[in-house]
Write a protein that holds these residues in place. Structure first.
Motif, PDB file in Angstrom:
ATOM      1  N   VAL A 101       3.769   1.552  -6.689  1.00 20.06           N
ATOM      2  CA  VAL A 101       3.863   1.313  -5.240  1.00 20.06           C
ATOM      3  C   VAL A 101       2.518   1.601  -4.579  1.00 20.06           C
ATOM      4  CG1 VAL A 101       4.908   2.174  -3.102  1.00 20.06           C
ATOM      5  CG2 VAL A 101       6.352   1.661  -5.074  1.00 20.06           C
ATOM      6  N   HIS A 102       1.898   2.727  -4.908  1.00 17.13           N
ATOM      7  CA  HIS A 102       0.604   3.071  -4.327  1.00 17.13           C
ATOM      8  C   HIS A 102      -0.480   2.071  -4.752  1.00 17.13           C
ATOM      9  CE1 HIS A 102       1.883   6.698  -2.393  1.00 17.13           C
ATOM     10  NE2 HIS A 102       2.368   7.187  -3.527  1.00 17.13           N
ATOM     11  N   PHE A 103      -0.449   1.660  -6.010  1.00 14.49           N
ATOM     12  CA  PHE A 103      -1.399   0.676  -6.519  1.00 14.49           C
ATOM     13  C   PHE A 103      -1.269  -0.628  -5.731  1.00 14.49           C
ATOM     14  CE2 PHE A 103      -2.536  -2.801  -9.389  1.00 14.49           C
ATOM     15  CZ  PHE A 103      -3.758  -2.382  -9.905  1.00 14.49           C
ATOM     16  N   GLN A 104      -0.049  -1.110  -5.579  1.00 13.22           N
ATOM     17  CA  GLN A 104       0.183  -2.362  -4.863  1.00 13.22           C
ATOM     18  C   GLN A 104      -0.171  -2.245  -3.383  1.00 13.22           C
ATOM     19  OE1 GLN A 104       4.267  -3.002  -6.019  1.00 13.22           O
ATOM     20  NE2 GLN A 104       3.664  -4.332  -7.714  1.00 13.22           N
ATOM     21  N   LYS A 105       0.095  -1.080  -2.782  1.00 19.31           N
ATOM     22  CA  LYS A 105      -0.264  -0.847  -1.377  1.00 19.31           C
ATOM     23  C   LYS A 105      -1.773  -0.933  -1.206  1.00 19.31           C
ATOM     24  CE  LYS A 105      -0.739   3.260  -0.448  1.00 19.31           C
ATOM     25  NZ  LYS A 105      -1.963   3.978  -0.269  1.00 19.31           N
ATOM     26  N   ASP A 106      -2.511  -0.295  -2.100  1.00 22.88           N
ATOM     27  CA  ASP A 106      -3.965  -0.338  -2.001  1.00 22.88           C
ATOM     28  C   ASP A 106      -4.493  -1.759  -2.174  1.00 22.88           C
ATOM     29  OD1 ASP A 106      -4.132   2.348  -1.479  1.00 22.88           O
ATOM     30  OD2 ASP A 106      -4.821   2.911  -3.478  1.00 22.88           O
ATOM     31  N   LEU A 107      -3.923  -2.509  -3.106  1.00 20.76           N
ATOM     32  CA  LEU A 107      -4.370  -3.890  -3.288  1.00 20.76           C
ATOM     33  C   LEU A 107      -3.999  -4.761  -2.087  1.00 20.76           C
ATOM     34  CD1 LEU A 107      -3.841  -4.689  -7.077  1.00 20.76           C
ATOM     35  CD2 LEU A 107      -5.897  -3.919  -5.883  1.00 20.76           C
ATOM     36  N   ALA A 108      -2.842  -4.527  -1.488  1.00 19.94           N
ATOM     37  CA  ALA A 108      -2.461  -5.283  -0.294  1.00 19.94           C
ATOM     38  C   ALA A 108      -3.403  -4.979   0.871  1.00 19.94           C
ATOM     39  CB  ALA A 108      -1.013  -4.962   0.092  1.00 19.94           C
ATOM     40  N   LEU A 109      -3.745  -3.705   1.038  1.00 21.17           N
ATOM     41  CA  LEU A 109      -4.694  -3.343   2.093  1.00 21.17           C
ATOM     42  C   LEU A 109      -6.079  -3.929   1.801  1.00 21.17           C
ATOM     43  CD1 LEU A 109      -3.642   0.352   2.747  1.00 21.17           C
ATOM     44  CD2 LEU A 109      -3.539  -1.544   4.394  1.00 21.17           C
ATOM     45  N   ALA A 110      -6.474  -3.978   0.531  1.00 23.79           N
ATOM     46  CA  ALA A 110      -7.746  -4.602   0.161  1.00 23.79           C
ATOM     47  C   ALA A 110      -7.718  -6.089   0.525  1.00 23.79           C
ATOM     48  CB  ALA A 110      -8.030  -4.415  -1.329  1.00 23.79           C
ATOM     49  N   GLY A 111      -6.592  -6.740   0.301  1.00 24.60           N
ATOM     50  CA  GLY A 111      -6.451  -8.146   0.690  1.00 24.60           C
ATOM     51  C   GLY A 111      -6.565  -8.321   2.197  1.00 24.60           C
ATOM     52  N   ALA A 112      -5.953  -7.426   2.949  1.00 23.01           N
ATOM     53  CA  ALA A 112      -6.064  -7.479   4.407  1.00 23.01           C
ATOM     54  C   ALA A 112      -7.504  -7.265   4.856  1.00 23.01           C
ATOM     55  CB  ALA A 112      -5.144  -6.443   5.046  1.00 23.01           C
ATOM     56  N   ALA A 113      -8.199  -6.341   4.207  1.00 20.26           N
ATOM     57  CA  ALA A 113      -9.602  -6.085   4.548  1.00 20.26           C
ATOM     58  C   ALA A 113     -10.468  -7.307   4.219  1.00 20.26           C
ATOM     59  CB  ALA A 113     -10.114  -4.838   3.829  1.00 20.26           C
TER      60      ALA A 113
END
Length: 139
Positions: A101-113
């Motif tokens: 979950v944390h891994f996917q959250k970080d990647l989703a935020l990276a996509g938003a950035a």
């Protein structure tokens, strides 16, 4: 559109500024956690990552080369996903799920950035409500 992007920048940056404050004021505790996850040179890494997200978050928030700030946040988020949330290393199913979950959250935020980087670089000075224009130009 300018106001919506400004509100989005504010909401996005608050997460990173709060995290930067933790990295820089609770360095020893956060470095201990990073060391437990296998991060080498945990104290310098904690301070460095805190400075990285402080600069990136302030840049996005204030609109000072916000595209560069977004890129700095991408670097932090992808590194954090891989170094801190390696779910593939977990033997316990519950721990694996939490790290995933944390891994996917970080990647989703990276996509938003990355999307923020593209938007700011493409819109240029037409975006408005920023202190400077973008550092990069995407056509």
């Amino acid at each position: 559109m300018d106001v919506l992007v400004l509100i989005g920048r504010i909401l996005f940056a608050v997460l990173f500024l709060a995290s930067a404050a933790g990295h820089l004021t609770r360095t020893k505790a956060m470095a201990g956690y990073a060391a437990s996850r296998g991060v080498p040179a945990a104290v310098p890494a904690t301070i460095g990552s805190g400075l990285l997200i402080l600069v990136g978050g302030l840049s996005v928030l204030l609109g000072i080369w916000a595209d560069l700030g977004a890129l700095l946040l991408v670097v932090f988020l992808v590194s954090t996903a891989v170094l801190m949330h390696g779910f593939w290393k977990e033997g316990d199913a519950q721990a694996r799920q939490m790290e995933m979950v944390h891994f996917q959250k970080d990647l989703a935020l990276a996509g938003a950035a990355l999307m923020l980087l593209a938007l700011i670089s493409y819109a240029g000075n037409d975006l408005g409500l920023t202190i400077t224009g973008p550092l990069f130009e995407i056509d």
